[in-house]
Scaffold this motif. Structure first.
Motif, mmCIF file in Angstrom:
data_model
loop_
_atom_site.group_PDB
_atom_site.id
_atom_site.type_symbol
_atom_site.label_atom_id
_atom_site.label_comp_id
_atom_site.label_asym_id
_atom_site.label_seq_id
_atom_site.Cartn_x
_atom_site.Cartn_y
_atom_site.Cartn_z
ATOM 1 N N ILE A 500 51.117 46.020 42.436
ATOM 2 C CA ILE A 500 50.599 46.257 41.093
ATOM 3 C C ILE A 500 49.579 45.193 40.749
ATOM 4 N N THR A 501 49.894 43.933 41.092
ATOM 5 C CA THR A 501 48.936 42.865 40.853
ATOM 6 C C THR A 501 47.664 43.105 41.636
ATOM 7 N N ARG A 502 47.782 43.594 42.849
ATOM 8 C CA ARG A 502 46.594 43.834 43.664
ATOM 9 C C ARG A 502 45.713 44.904 43.054
ATOM 10 N N SER A 503 46.333 45.944 42.487
ATOM 11 C CA SER A 503 45.542 47.030 41.936
ATOM 12 C C SER A 503 45.007 46.700 40.551
ATOM 13 N N GLN A 504 45.682 45.813 39.795
ATOM 14 C CA GLN A 504 45.276 45.536 38.428
ATOM 15 C C GLN A 504 44.632 44.158 38.276
ATOM 16 N N GLY A 505 44.848 43.263 39.211
ATOM 17 C CA GLY A 505 44.282 41.924 39.128
ATOM 18 C C GLY A 505 45.130 41.007 38.276
ATOM 19 N N GLY A 506 44.873 39.676 38.393
ATOM 20 C CA GLY A 506 45.595 38.701 37.594
ATOM 21 C C GLY A 506 46.692 38.010 38.367
ATOM 22 N N LEU A 507 47.187 36.908 37.754
ATOM 23 C CA LEU A 507 48.215 36.095 38.401
ATOM 24 C C LEU A 507 49.613 36.414 37.892
ATOM 25 N N GLY A 508 49.728 37.181 36.826
ATOM 26 C CA GLY A 508 51.045 37.445 36.274
ATOM 27 C C GLY A 508 51.585 36.286 35.462
ATOM 28 N N LEU A 509 50.693 35.365 35.001
ATOM 29 C CA LEU A 509 51.133 34.214 34.206
ATOM 30 C C LEU A 509 51.025 34.476 32.712
ATOM 31 N N GLY A 510 50.283 35.515 32.333
ATOM 32 C CA GLY A 510 50.007 35.737 30.924
ATOM 33 C C GLY A 510 51.246 35.872 30.073
ATOM 34 N N LEU A 511 52.241 36.658 30.541
ATOM 35 C CA LEU A 511 53.445 36.871 29.735
ATOM 36 C C LEU A 511 54.292 35.609 29.647
ATOM 37 N N ALA A 512 54.309 34.798 30.710
ATOM 38 C CA ALA A 512 55.036 33.524 30.647
ATOM 39 C C ALA A 512 54.408 32.610 29.598
ATOM 40 N N ILE A 513 53.073 32.615 29.543
ATOM 41 C CA ILE A 513 52.378 31.801 28.541
ATOM 42 C C ILE A 513 52.668 32.335 27.138
ATOM 43 N N VAL A 514 52.633 33.662 26.983
ATOM 44 C CA VAL A 514 52.936 34.274 25.684
ATOM 45 C C VAL A 514 54.331 33.872 25.216
ATOM 46 N N HIS A 515 55.315 33.951 26.110
ATOM 47 C CA HIS A 515 56.693 33.624 25.747
ATOM 48 C C HIS A 515 56.799 32.184 25.252
ATOM 49 N N HIS A 516 56.158 31.265 25.965
ATOM 50 C CA HIS A 516 56.242 29.854 25.569
ATOM 51 C C HIS A 516 55.538 29.614 24.241
ATOM 52 N N LEU A 517 54.330 30.188 24.065
ATOM 53 C CA LEU A 517 53.582 29.952 22.828
ATOM 54 C C LEU A 517 54.318 30.523 21.621
#
Length: 701
Positions: A500-517
């Motif tokens: 899924i990451t390969r087809s959509q791009g990105g590191l998958g860190l965005g949601l972890a950052i959202v949760h912390h913020l």
């Protein structure tokens, strides 16, 4: 004893009308009439069914009645079944004697008088029923006799068996009276729970229990004697060798067949070795869990590093490639705009990746700082929506908003970080929603903390609850989230499926950052999804400031969109690949465009494919001189594609030269590419001169 079910009568005649006539005569007998039109069919009926009487026609084709009767008498099961011969052709004594010789009970000449036939059949039915009843009584008497003999034998051996069982049992056995006082113990019990000098002899195993467990043992045993429920406990006991061992004690009430309470029977088992094994196993499990957790963490980090390498190198490939072409000054002026736009877009993507990495680094080290001030959540949501609008328009995704006419929802927080939260959620929704999908963004207010959500770790214990909470939800119709992965959706370095990451791009860190913020703002965020391909909803809850709401600021005008120009490339003066048919298999659009322009500028005839499946189809339908193939593609990666070409395609496609173009640049990646069937491996970003030189080398030009 008469049988309850109707008896069976077999009617055998090759003439159906004769069978109908017989059925009419015998219909009032309440018997089961089984009809057969041939001797063979009659014999098959006799295989599974017993008959009270058989009415057998003499004159039949293939097998006459005498032959059928002969075969019937050969079977032990039917050798005594009454047979009445029926015939319309011969009344000679010779045939009658032959019939009686075969065991017939009667020989009737057609036409048959119904009353005569009924009286004869009734006699045989009555005889059959009496025989069956007598047989059943005999069987019952035989079974009763056998049971009495078995009971007598068992009674004779029960005393010896009990003595042997008691003496040889590996488990201690004790018996008590109705008051719980011990009246019997076997040798094994005495070994596990030896008698304690000066102790009451009727206290059974309680005398041997370790002092630290004695109070619990006595209270549980007393409760058992009171309730009568089954007893099962484990205690430490003093053994004969003065060592402490573990014993399992079980007991149950003894009740006679007349429901009379007789006392209690119990067992005592030495479980010391089992306890030691359980302790050792528990230690091993703890060590294995710790090792597995460490291995999982390392594997997750390794996977993350591999994804990071891919996501950083992929935009670099377009940036450096187009920059090199710009430096060559051979680009058409309109293509220069396209090149600059591509470089800027990929640089922005790389910038976002780097910012996510830096944010996670700050989160891990606890260095992420917030600049708190009163701000309007409605305005932040509007700004984020305008920012992602071009991406949604490009995929023809309908974005709807429902802000319930709130003029202002004031929260206290960091403006840039909350914009980052909303932007990340919207970007994720657009990324994982297919074309012509839908995204719904809603703002609402609740007076209570969301049910089922834990308070953030950053909230102080003394903090008073907020007067109300703002809820921001982003719902999409995209790929959805598997139920097994939903609890881990906000974890760092963890992804549900790398494809899924390969087809959509990105590191998958965005949601972890959202949760912390969100937690840093004393809020919470959670995800909901009905499953894969069922869409997902992310909801953020933030405490409203006590001052309440002010006016809603109008959203800023949308930024002007920059059209992407796509013109045919200007060929370079030197065409090293003049007329060479080349197939490019690459799922990244910018990389595919760059390679197409580069190779066409050298005179090559370029065909492109956006997936492995499409590339495999083109290889089978055309004859390229060489294939340039990406490795990390959804559905079918480059390794699988080239292996399919090498092993399943006919000549000459099976030996088409192929070069792996990939962001996986480790030595192990190069070795795997060559082992899979590629002739060469070029890591991204691709150098134009190296690529052309490698193509010429691989093709032998």
């Amino acid at each position: 004893m008469p049988t309850e079910s109707p008896v069976n009568i077999l009617l055998v005649d090759d003439k159906p009308e004769n069978l109908v006539a017989l059925e009419a005569i015998l219909g009032d007998l309440e018997a089961n009439l089984v009809k057969s039109t041939s001797g063979e069919e009659a014999l098959r009926c006799l295989l599974q069914t017993d008959f009270a009487v058989i009415l057998l026609d003499v004159q039949m084709p293939q097998m006459d009645g005498f032959e059928v009767a002969t075969l019937i008498r050969r079977r032990p099961r039917s050798q005594d079944t009454p047979i009445i011969f029926l015939t319309a052709f011969s009344s000679s004594e010779q045939f009658m004697f032959k019939g009686y010789a075969l065991g017939a009970v009667d020989y009737l000449i057609k036409p048959i008088a119904p009353n005569v036939l009924l009286s004869k059949i009734a006699i045989f039915i009555d005889l059959f029923k009496k025989t069956q009843a007598l047989r059943q009584k005999t069987e019952i008497l035989q079974r009763q006799t056998t049971q009495l003999e078995a009971i007598n034998t068992e009674l004779q051996t029960s005393e010896e068996r009990f003595r042997l069982l008691s003496a040889c049992s590996p488990v201690g056995v004790f018996v008590t009276d109705t008051r719980g006082c011990c009246i019997y113990t076997n040798p094994r019990f005495q070994a596990i729970c030896p008698e304690v000098e000066g102790a009451a002899s009727d206290q059974i195993w309680l005398n041997s229990v370790h002092p630290e467990d004695a109070e619990t043992a006595r209270s549980t045993w007393a409760a058992y004697l009171e309730s009568g429920q089954e007893y099962a406990q484990e205690f430490r006991c003093h053994a004969q060798d003065d060592t402490t061992r573990w014993a399992s004690i079980r007991s149950a009430r003894m009740v006679s067949e007349q429901k009379t309470f007789l006392g209690h029977v119990g067992t005592v088992e030495d479980i010391t070795e089992r306890k030691r094994a359980e302790a050792a196993k528990a230690q091993v499990i703890r060590e294995q869990a710790a090792r597995q957790e460490a291995e999982t963490a390392n594997r997750m980090k390794d996977d993350f590093i591999a994804i990071l390498s891919h996501e950083l190198r992929t935009p670099l490939n377009s940036i450096l490639g187009w920059a090199s072409l710009l430096q060559s000054r051979h680009l058409d002026p309109r293509k220069i705009d396209y090149a600059i736009s591509t470089i800027e877009r990929n640089a922005q993507a790389q910038k976002q990746l780097i910012e996510d990495i830096l944010d996670v680094s700050q989160i891990v080290r606890g260095k992420l700082q917030l600049h708190r001030q009163p701000l309007d959540l409605v305005a932040i949501a509007q700004t984020a929506l305008e920012t992602v609008k071009p991406a949604a328009v490009a995929k023809r995704i309908a974005v709807t908003t429902n802000f319930h006419d709130y003029t202002r929802l004031e929260v206290v927080g960091d403006t840039l970080r909350l914009q980052q939260v909303v932007w990340n959620l919207l970007t994720n929704a657009i990324k994982f929603t297919p074309e012509q999908g839908r995204i719904d963004v809603a703002l609402s207010v609740t007076a209570e903390w969301p049910k089922g959500q834990r308070p953030p770790k950053s909230a102080c214990q003394g903090d008073s609850p907020a007067p109300a909470y703002a809820l921001l939800s982003v719902a999409d119709t995209g790929l959805g989230i598997d139920a097994g992965f939903l609890p881990h959706i906000f974890d760092r370095f963890r992804q549900a499926d790398s494809s899924i990451t390969r087809s959509q791009g990105g590191l998958g860190l965005g949601l972890a950052i959202v949760h912390h913020l969100v937690e840093q703002h004393q809020g919470c965020v959670w995800a909901e999804s009905a499953g894969l391909n069922q869409g997902a909803t992310f909801t953020v809850a933030l405490p409203l400031s006590p001052s309440g709401a002010a006016g809603l600021q109008p959203p800023a005008p949308p930024p002007a969109e920059q059209p992407h120009l796509r013109q045919a490339p200007h060929p370079a003066p030197q065409k090293a690949l003049e007329g060479m048919p080349i197939l490019i298999v690459e799922d990244d659009t910018d990389t595919r465009d760059f390679l197409t322009f580069l190779l066409e500028s050298q005179g090559a005839a370029v065909t492109t494919a956006a997936s492995g499946e499409e590339g495999l189809h083109l290889i089978g339908s055309m004859q390229p001189a060489i294939v340039l193939c990406d490795i990390s593609m959804p559905d079918m990666d480059g390794y699988r594609l080239i292996q399919t070409v090498r092993t399943q395609m006919p000549e000459p496609q099976a030996h088409i030269p192929a070069i792996a173009l990939t962001a996986h640049a480790r030595l192990s990646d190069r070795a795997e590419a060559l082992a899979s069937g590629f002739q060469s491996h070029l890591p991204k970003p691709i150098d134009a001169e190296v690529l052309i030189r490698t193509i010429l080398q691989v093709t032998g030009l």
